[in-house]
Motif scaffolding. Structure first.
Motif, PDB file in Angstrom:
ATOM      1  N   MET A 662      49.862   2.611  19.499  1.00  0.00           N
ATOM      2  CA  MET A 662      50.046   3.193  20.703  1.00  0.00           C
ATOM      3  C   MET A 662      49.792   2.388  21.788  1.00  0.00           C
ATOM      4  O   MET A 662      49.078   1.635  21.826  1.00  0.00           O
ATOM      5  CB  MET A 662      49.693   4.915  20.560  1.00  0.00           C
ATOM      6  N   ALA A 663      50.292   2.874  23.102  1.00  0.00           N
ATOM      7  CA  ALA A 663      49.646   2.511  24.236  1.00  0.00           C
ATOM      8  C   ALA A 663      48.380   3.077  24.527  1.00  0.00           C
ATOM      9  O   ALA A 663      48.054   4.011  24.367  1.00  0.00           O
ATOM     10  CB  ALA A 663      50.421   3.000  25.506  1.00  0.00           C
ATOM     11  N   VAL A 664      47.480   2.002  25.263  1.00  0.00           N
ATOM     12  CA  VAL A 664      46.075   2.508  25.247  1.00  0.00           C
ATOM     13  C   VAL A 664      45.849   3.575  26.273  1.00  0.00           C
ATOM     14  O   VAL A 664      45.073   4.490  26.122  1.00  0.00           O
ATOM     15  CB  VAL A 664      45.261   1.158  25.851  1.00  0.00           C
ATOM     16  N   ASN A 665      46.810   3.846  27.114  1.00  0.00           N
ATOM     17  CA  ASN A 665      46.723   5.005  27.868  1.00  0.00           C
ATOM     18  C   ASN A 665      47.373   6.466  27.332  1.00  0.00           C
ATOM     19  O   ASN A 665      47.551   7.310  27.977  1.00  0.00           O
ATOM     20  CB  ASN A 665      47.208   4.796  29.175  1.00  0.00           C
ATOM     21  N   ALA A 666      47.753   6.067  26.379  1.00  0.00           N
ATOM     22  CA  ALA A 666      48.525   7.309  25.446  1.00  0.00           C
ATOM     23  C   ALA A 666      47.273   8.182  24.763  1.00  0.00           C
ATOM     24  O   ALA A 666      46.420   7.792  24.707  1.00  0.00           O
ATOM     25  CB  ALA A 666      49.104   7.068  24.496  1.00  0.00           C
ATOM     26  N   ALA A 667      47.646   9.354  24.503  1.00  0.00           N
ATOM     27  CA  ALA A 667      46.623  10.246  23.952  1.00  0.00           C
ATOM     28  C   ALA A 667      46.457   9.738  22.748  1.00  0.00           C
ATOM     29  O   ALA A 667      47.136   8.870  21.873  1.00  0.00           O
ATOM     30  CB  ALA A 667      47.351  11.780  23.775  1.00  0.00           C
ATOM     31  N   ASP A 668      45.134  10.115  22.208  1.00  0.00           N
ATOM     32  CA  ASP A 668      44.602   9.512  20.704  1.00  0.00           C
ATOM     33  C   ASP A 668      45.401  10.056  19.738  1.00  0.00           C
ATOM     34  O   ASP A 668      46.216  11.171  19.991  1.00  0.00           O
ATOM     35  CB  ASP A 668      43.038   9.973  20.664  1.00  0.00           C
ATOM     36  N   TRP A 669      45.374   9.524  18.844  1.00  0.00           N
ATOM     37  CA  TRP A 669      45.797   9.975  17.543  1.00  0.00           C
ATOM     38  C   TRP A 669      45.498  11.443  17.024  1.00  0.00           C
ATOM     39  O   TRP A 669      44.370  11.807  17.283  1.00  0.00           O
ATOM     40  CB  TRP A 669      45.698   9.045  16.115  1.00  0.00           C
ATOM     41  N   THR A 670      46.324  12.207  16.564  1.00  0.00           N
ATOM     42  CA  THR A 670      45.968  13.636  16.070  1.00  0.00           C
ATOM     43  C   THR A 670      44.872  13.563  15.180  1.00  0.00           C
ATOM     44  O   THR A 670      44.875  12.499  14.241  1.00  0.00           O
ATOM     45  CB  THR A 670      47.045  14.364  15.776  1.00  0.00           C
ATOM     46  N   ASP A 671      43.976  14.309  14.938  1.00  0.00           N
ATOM     47  CA  ASP A 671      43.089  14.545  13.632  1.00  0.00           C
ATOM     48  C   ASP A 671      44.005  14.604  12.458  1.00  0.00           C
ATOM     49  O   ASP A 671      43.531  14.033  11.233  1.00  0.00           O
ATOM     50  CB  ASP A 671      42.311  16.159  13.677  1.00  0.00           C
ATOM     51  N   ALA A 672      45.203  15.123  12.278  1.00  0.00           N
ATOM     52  CA  ALA A 672      45.935  15.038  11.285  1.00  0.00           C
ATOM     53  C   ALA A 672      46.365  13.698  10.781  1.00  0.00           C
ATOM     54  O   ALA A 672      46.458  13.312   9.735  1.00  0.00           O
ATOM     55  CB  ALA A 672      47.225  15.952  11.398  1.00  0.00           C
ATOM     56  N   GLN A 673      46.650  13.075  12.006  1.00  0.00           N
ATOM     57  CA  GLN A 673      47.106  11.737  11.694  1.00  0.00           C
ATOM     58  C   GLN A 673      45.856  10.888  10.986  1.00  0.00           C
ATOM     59  O   GLN A 673      45.898   9.963  10.204  1.00  0.00           O
ATOM     60  CB  GLN A 673      47.658  10.860  12.813  1.00  0.00           C
ATOM     61  N   LYS A 674      44.747  10.953  11.681  1.00  0.00           N
ATOM     62  CA  LYS A 674      43.713  10.480  11.119  1.00  0.00           C
ATOM     63  C   LYS A 674      43.359  10.814   9.780  1.00  0.00           C
ATOM     64  O   LYS A 674      42.922   9.887   9.088  1.00  0.00           O
ATOM     65  CB  LYS A 674      42.562  10.736  12.119  1.00  0.00           C
ATOM     66  N   GLN A 675      43.451  12.150   9.495  1.00  0.00           N
ATOM     67  CA  GLN A 675      43.040  12.352   8.288  1.00  0.00           C
ATOM     68  C   GLN A 675      44.025  11.903   7.192  1.00  0.00           C
ATOM     69  O   GLN A 675      43.833  11.694   6.094  1.00  0.00           O
ATOM     70  CB  GLN A 675      43.115  13.900   7.894  1.00  0.00           C
ATOM     71  N   SER A 676      45.257  11.823   7.426  1.00  0.00           N
ATOM     72  CA  SER A 676      46.318  11.317   6.684  1.00  0.00           C
ATOM     73  C   SER A 676      46.017  10.028   6.204  1.00  0.00           C
ATOM     74  O   SER A 676      46.630   9.562   4.857  1.00  0.00           O
ATOM     75  CB  SER A 676      47.534  11.380   7.223  1.00  0.00           C
ATOM     76  N   THR A 677      45.154   9.429   6.482  1.00  0.00           N
ATOM     77  CA  THR A 677      45.151   7.954   6.100  1.00  0.00           C
ATOM     78  C   THR A 677      43.654   7.801   5.242  1.00  0.00           C
ATOM     79  O   THR A 677      43.132   6.564   4.805  1.00  0.00           O
ATOM     80  CB  THR A 677      44.528   6.773   7.470  1.00  0.00           C
ATOM     81  N   GLN A 678      43.080   9.116   5.142  1.00  0.00           N
ATOM     82  CA  GLN A 678      41.861   8.858   4.246  1.00  0.00           C
ATOM     83  C   GLN A 678      42.489   8.640   2.935  1.00  0.00           C
ATOM     84  O   GLN A 678      43.279   9.100   2.280  1.00  0.00           O
ATOM     85  CB  GLN A 678      41.221  10.384   4.216  1.00  0.00           C
TER      86      GLN A 678
END
Lengths: 886, 239
Positions: A662-678
């Motif tokens: 993503m672009a650095v000024n875009a919103a952060d990844w969602t928690d769901a996205q982060k969790q999906s990589t666990q």
């Protein structure tokens, strides 16, 4: 002060005198070495620490076309020399002796020669007939001395002095005025397995062994090399051995109508050549390279013990008191406990390789549970059982896991999973909770377990598929367990002894040995143990071990039946499941269960129980191999280490899961996205493979240098591209992927298949400017300690966010003005002008930020050869979106 | 005053001056279970202390006395080594002063079921950004540490900061022993408790008193011997 000085000096002198006495005693005891067995008695005590745990590694094979067989000890090399006139794919092995390449063809005792041969011109040692060379000098060589093997014996040393000082020699006569010292006796053994002798391609048309000749590529499918350091050429005392097995690739047709087909002779490949495969032989019907020890193991030049293995040999006394003897020098190796000789081994060849180190090594007492019976060495279970086959499906580990779960039960469950289809418990009832059920019920069926269980062991042909197999066998079905808190103090207690009668108290192996009585012993009841090993979880050693009223020897094979055994303290299946609970799962009440699916090829991430440590994701200048596509584009560097080593890290593959850029000024990844990589995501995760380059997803591997105690510690690096004003997030997973699992409550069959037992660490990186946030954090340094194992000074630093706002992670801890005597060993890179080392600090876990008031602690390691003070100042950088990227 | 007495006095004054900075002191009591070391093939084992200077110059502003060793049935061994500002032995007490950056002591010991000792230390905080740090580790036959969960394989660490901070770490069976290449020894986490002491420094004070008395006695003995040897020479001075 004077009195103190005198007293202190007196004490020193007294200590020195005492030390002198002690050393004198030691010196007096040293000549006992001369009484050690001759060379053959421990020639087979294979060098356990010299790469023996290189379970899955096969060298690249013995390449045809003139490539060297990679035996390079002491300049001794073996070559495959192709026949070039005409080049038909055939050739012969040649040995590089002190006098140059020598053909071996004339020495091959094909059929009727009566046994393994030795080079008559090199036999030496006062025994020109070669009778010193026994055919059982490998325990795994057929003692019948069948002629399908060829032994080349070469001596090699160097002249100690005189006109030829330093020259390679094999006898004193080659060293005028001096002696030939440092002799290493090399046995190069070329063998054919029984299978290959029958028909290498199962083609009746293939010529039989008698028709084969040594000049054909597939003639020998095993090449063994053994080097023995000769301390005394008279009685060979002081010698020791290392062993290396390698395989020759089977032949295949390079073209023609039979292109790709197995072959043994040129005639098998009309219109083409029979070419040896460059890959190592499969060993499906013979030995496999692992776990046979290879001197130095994988990449011996990269590890201290690897180098040592190729240049140095332990004396027997050393071996007995450390390292190898923990497993290989103990009476275990001569006992049925390890060798399991009562099961199905028909001959010496069938014995596992560790049988090499037997009681002949000097353990005549055969008392292995008693401490101090061997020079004060306490042979405990954990020496072998915690190391041997760690990570394998049926590790006979004598340890427990953190939850108090006995590994023995683990083994039993594996055993049950394989023995019963469908899976039954010890009462014959369906055992639906057995987490290993997937191994048997999956698409691989029983073979899945077999594949897993035999991953680390010697392969052997299956002489009788109807019977159970030795648990060390390729098709192992049997697992055994050393009961915890056992009371056995001798081999006899294990083997069994007569309860009464004329032979009361004498060792026995069956009731027939005990006229008028019965033979009782652990071995006779071990099936009970196999079924109920968990009984000791209650802290009570199974009473049945030697007592009456217990099942008689159920034996192996068809007689084995857990249904005939009464388990006193059965274990709850939940305790089995606890094996797979990660801290996160436990904290979140997640209860993993095993779906019925195929075990994914034994894939492991980073060898259990290791996790990647020091994982860093940093912005670096792109290497030449990865030029930036546009101005402002840069590269990321993903690096980590595996400091605890991965002796069984068979596939050099690591796994990752990456989120969309993503672009650095875009919103952060969602928690769901982060969790999906666990656990590196669902299904099969992406792979990072160790290769020749470090261009992502290829990874380069570098040994972590340490002063001592090094095992298999490597650091890893991979570099990829990241565009200007782009941010990325990637997770590197650790932990062992035993099998796919799901979490309780997750639907099936759509359940995600967790591929790692460790969540892994999610890291992010942005290709933009970094601002100084030093004033927003407090920095607390510890003092220094010199880690004697690594030789590096270690310091911890705790960063605490003193503001009310989160600071984006990662942070960069920059060490400015670092004193010249020190180097930051674990630096992530360098930044600024002049360049200052920095350490990338991942904070906040998956939140990817250091929250208000939150802290993160990092460890700094400094090389500091001068042992002088280490000074520096700090600066902390964090992402700051630039105007270009807003 | 003779030249010898003058020199002794200067030394004494120097010591007193140097020790005048020892305003506060504290004690760390350490005990741990060493039963797993008994008969372990990775022996012989060594007790190792490091006392490394935080500021890095070897300012010598802190001293440590480690004593009252109890080996739980074991005992100290013969082999010992000292580096930098380390002296003594486990038999009589180990003195560590940060007169160098790296100051180390280690001595062989026969492990018993437990090991305990006291660590008395001064508490002058270094001027630099990091404190003086004392650490305790057990070495195996390779004279490298038994792996612990600490980043530097210490079992106990003590940072002489304000206030002093002590940490304990268990043996790490996931680590590798340098001696045997076998797995680390799961030594339970040692107990390490800091016990504050009054503003005086008993052992330092005791040391000073002992040194003073020793110096006086030594001086008097020396004077007495001198007077006996040079009675005729000294006589005129009495006149």
């Amino acid at each position: 002060v004077y009195a103190f000085q005198r007293s202190f000096a007196f004490g020193i002198r007294k200590a020195a005198r005492t030390l002198t006495v002690v050393l004198g005693l030691c010196s007096a005891a040293f000549p006992l070495l001369a009484q050690l067995p001759t060379i053959h008695d421990y020639a087979d005590a294979a060098a356990c620490q010299m790469g023996g745990r290189e379970a899955n590694y096969l060298p690249s094979g013995i390449l045809p076309g003139g490539a060297r067989i990679p035996i390079t000890w002491n300049q001794m090399e073996i070559f495959w020399v192709p026949a070039n006139n005409p080049p038909d794919g055939t050739g012969e092995f040649k040995v590089m002796t002190p006098t140059g390449l020598q053909s071996m063809a004339a020495d091959v005792p094909e059929k009727g020669a009566g046994g393994p041969f030795m080079d008559p011109t090199q036999s030496g040692l006062g025994n020109p007939t070669g009778t010193n060379l026994r055919c059982d000098h490998f325990s795994y060589v057929d003692p019948s001395c069948t002629p399908d093997q060829f032994v080349r014996e070469v001596f090699q040393g160097s002249c100690a002095a005189g006109a030829n000082q330093g020259a390679i020699c094999s006898a004193d006569t080659q060293c005028p005025g001096s002696t030939c010292g440092g002799l290493v006796r090399w046995h190069i053994l070329f063998r054919r397995t029984a299978a290959s002798a029958k028909a290498i391609d199962n083609n009746p048309a293939t010529p039989k062994p008698a028709d084969w000749g040594p000049i054909y590529t597939p003639y020998y499918d095993i090449v063994d090399a053994i080097g023995l350091k000769i301390g005394d050429t008279t009685n060979q005392a002081g010698s020791y051995a290392t062993v290396w097995l390698d395989g020759v690739g089977a032949g295949s047709c390079g073209g023609g109508v039979n292109a790709g087909m197995n072959c043994a002779l040129p005639a098998d490949c009309p219109g083409s050549m029979c070419v040896a495969n460059s890959a190592a032989r499969d060993f499906a019907n013979g030995f496999r390279a692992g776990p046979m020890p290879r001197p130095g193991g994988k990449r011996p030049a990269m590890r201290a013990e690897g180098m040592r293995a190729t240049t140095w040999f332990d004396l027997p006394a050393t071996m007995k008191n450390g390292n190898c003897s923990g497993c290989h020098g103990t009476p275990f190796n001569g006992s049925d406990w390890i060798a399991q000789t009562s099961i199905e081994f028909q001959d010496d060849e069938a014995k596992p390789w560790w049988h090499a180190g037997n009681e002949k090594v000097g353990f005549t007492e055969k008392a292995f549970f008693s401490a101090a019976t061997q020079g004060g060495v306490d042979f405990r279970c954990n020496g072998c059982h915690r190391q041997w086959m760690v990570g394998a499906g049926s590790t006979p580990g004598g340890e427990t896991f953190g939850d108090g779960f006995s590994f023995a039960r683990y083994m039993t469950m594996v055993h049950d999973a394989h023995m019963k289809l469908p899976i039954n418990d010890s009462k014959g009832q369906p055992d639906i909770d057995n987490p290993f059920g997937a191994l048997a019920a999956g698409s691989g069926g029983a073979n899945a377990y077999r594949s897993l269980a035999s991953l680390w062991r010697t392969d052997r042909p299956d002489p009788d598929p109807a019977k159970d197999k030795p648990f060390l066998d390729k098709n192992a079905q049997q697992t055994h367990w050393m009961p915890k808190d056992h009371n056995f103090t001798s081999v006899r207690a294990w083997l069994g002894s007569c309860v009464a009668g004329a032979n009361a108290g004498n060792s026995c192996s069956s009731d027939a040995d005990c006229p008028g009585s019965t033979c009782r012993g652990v071995r006779n009841a071990y099936n009970w143990v196999a079924c109920c090993g968990a009984a000791t979880l209650a802290g009570t050693p199974p009473a049945i071990m030697v007592g009456p009223g217990q099942p008689v020897n159920t034996g192996d094979g068809p007689a084995f039946a857990c249904g005939a055994v009464t388990c006193k303290n059965p274990i709850a299946q939940s305790q089995v499941k606890a094996l797979f609970l990660t801290p996160w799962m436990r904290a979140n009440g997640m209860n993993p269960v095993a779906p019925a699916m195929a075990q994914p090829n034994g894939t492991q991430f980073i060898d259990a129980p290791d996790s990647p440590t020091g994982v860093s994701l940093t912005l670096v200048d792109c290497p030449a191999a990865l030029p930036p596509a546009n101005p402002g584009d840069r590269c990321f560097r993903l690096a980590w280490s595996d400091p605890s080593g991965s002796p069984f890290n068979a596939p050099q593959t690591f796994h990752y899961s990456q989120l969309p850029r993503m672009a650095v000024n875009a919103a952060d990844w969602t928690d769901a996205q982060k969790q999906s990589t666990q656990y590196c995501g669902d299904g099969l995760p992406s792979q990072l493979t160790v290769g020749a380059t470090n261009v992502f997803p290829s990874v380069t591997e570098t040994q972590i240098p340490v002063a001592s105690g090094d095992k298999w510690r490597f650091s890893y690096e991979s570099i990829g591209s990241i565009k200007k004003c782009e941010k990325m997030a990637i997770r590197l997973c650790g932990g062992w992927c035993l099998q796919a699992i799901k979490l309780a409550g997750e639907p099936d069959p759509a359940a995600p298949n967790r591929m790692s037992t460790e969540i892994g660490q999610l890291l992010t990186l942005a290709n933009d400017t970094q601002g100084d946030v030093s004033n927003s954090l407090s920095i607390l340094r510890s003092g220094f300690r010199k880690n004697l194992t690594t030789g590096r000074y270690v310091q911890t630093i705790t960063l605490t966010n003193m503001t009310q706002a989160a600071i984006p992670s990662p942070l960069s801890l920059v060490l400015m003005n670092l004193s010249g005597n020190a180097t930051l060993f674990n630096a992530s890179g360098a930044t600024g002008n002049p360049a200052s080392p920095y350490l990338s600090v991942a904070a906040g876990g998956d939140t990817l930020q250091l929250g208000a008031g939150a802290s993160v602690t990092v460890t700094l390691e400094f090389t500091n050869p001068s042992n002088q003070g280490i000074t520096y100042t700090t600066q902390i950088l964090a992402l700051s979106v630039s105007a270009d990227c807003k | 005053m003779t030249r010898a007495r003058s020199k002794a006095m200067r030394k004494l004054i120097t010591l007193i001056a140097a020790c005048s900075g020892l305003a506060t002191a504290a004690q760390l009591q350490v005990s741990l279970d060493t039963s797993l070391l008994i008969g372990h093939p990775a022996g012989p084992f060594y007790v190792e202390f490091q006392f490394n200077d935080g500021v890095g110059t070897g300012d010598g502003n802190n001293s440590i006395l480690v004593d009252n060793f109890d080996f739980g049935g074991g005992g100290p061994g013969l082999i010992l080594s000292t580096t930098g500002g380390a002296a003594g032995s486990m038999d009589v007490g180990v003195n560590l002063t940060d007169t160098g950056f790296f100051n180390q002591f280690f001595q062989e010991f026969s492990p018993g079921v437990s090991l305990s000792f006291n660590v008395q230390f001064t508490t002058a905080v270094d001027l630099g950004p990091q404190p003086d740090e004392w650490t305790f580790a057990i070495l195996d036959c390779s004279q490298t540490e038994i792996p612990t969960t600490s980043p530097a394989n210490a079992l106990v660490s003590l940072d002489i900061s304000s206030p002093p901070v002590a940490h304990s770490y268990a043996g790490n069976p996931q680590g590798v022993l340098g001696c045997t290449n076998g797995p680390g020894i799961p030594i339970p986490t040692p107990r390490a408790a800091i016990v504050p002491e009054p503003a005086t420094f008993p052992f330092a004070a005791g040391t000073l008193i002992w040194m003073a008395i020793s110096a006086v006695i030594s001086g008097r003995r020396r004077a007495l011997r001198s007077s006996r040897r040079h009675r005729e020479w000294r006589a005129p001075f009495r006149l």
